[in-house]
Design an enzyme around this catalytic site. Structure first.
Site, PDB file in Angstrom:
ATOM      1  N   LEU A 189       0.759  -1.383   0.093  1.00  0.00           N
ATOM      2  CA  LEU A 189       0.113   0.017  -0.181  1.00  0.00           C
ATOM      3  C   LEU A 189       0.880   1.222  -0.096  1.00  0.00           C
ATOM      4  CD1 LEU A 189      -3.113  -0.811   2.082  1.00  0.00           C
ATOM      5  CD2 LEU A 189      -2.645  -0.834  -0.270  1.00  0.00           C
ATOM      6  N   HIS A 190       1.672   1.365  -1.032  1.00  0.00           N
ATOM      7  CA  HIS A 190       2.262   2.777  -1.395  1.00  0.00           C
ATOM      8  C   HIS A 190       1.578   3.599  -1.852  1.00  0.00           C
ATOM      9  CE1 HIS A 190       2.582   2.016  -5.629  1.00  0.00           C
ATOM     10  NE2 HIS A 190       2.675   0.717  -5.518  1.00  0.00           N
ATOM     11  N   ALA A 191       1.937   4.731  -2.289  1.00  0.00           N
ATOM     12  CA  ALA A 191       1.197   6.118  -2.588  1.00  0.00           C
ATOM     13  C   ALA A 191       0.031   5.958  -3.565  1.00  0.00           C
ATOM     14  CB  ALA A 191       2.007   7.280  -3.036  1.00  0.00           C
TER      15      ALA A 191
END
Length: 87
Positions: A14-16
């Site tokens: 769940l990166h940017a």
């Protein structure tokens, strides 16, 4: 209240970008969404809160959805995970 566990399969966790897609989806609803990962909790409607969890690919997150439209929210979250966060 609806509780569900989902595995993050999107590359990089769940990166940017995927966090933004998730938060934008959840902000379309009135129900509250709590995300629980490794004994940490996050407001699913806050990008900073979601990213602070540090969820990686293969990790499992518990979602707690509560409110008038909780069934619809839960279905939308599951659908987002099933399509690998594609918009």
């Amino acid at each position: 209240m609806i509780r569900m566990n989902l595995e993050v399969v999107v590359s990089g966790g769940l990166h940017a970008r995927p966090a933004s897609v998730l938060v934008n989806l959840l902000n379309q609803y009135s129900s509250s969404v709590k995300m629980i990962y490794n004994d940490k909790q996050a407001n699913g409607k806050s990008i900073l809160s979601v990213m602070a969890l540090g969820v990686k690919t293969g990790d499992e997150i518990m979602f707690e959805v509560e409110g008038a439209d909780e069934q619809e929210v839960a279905a939308s979250i599951e659908a987002l995970f099933e399509r690998n966060f594609a918009i």
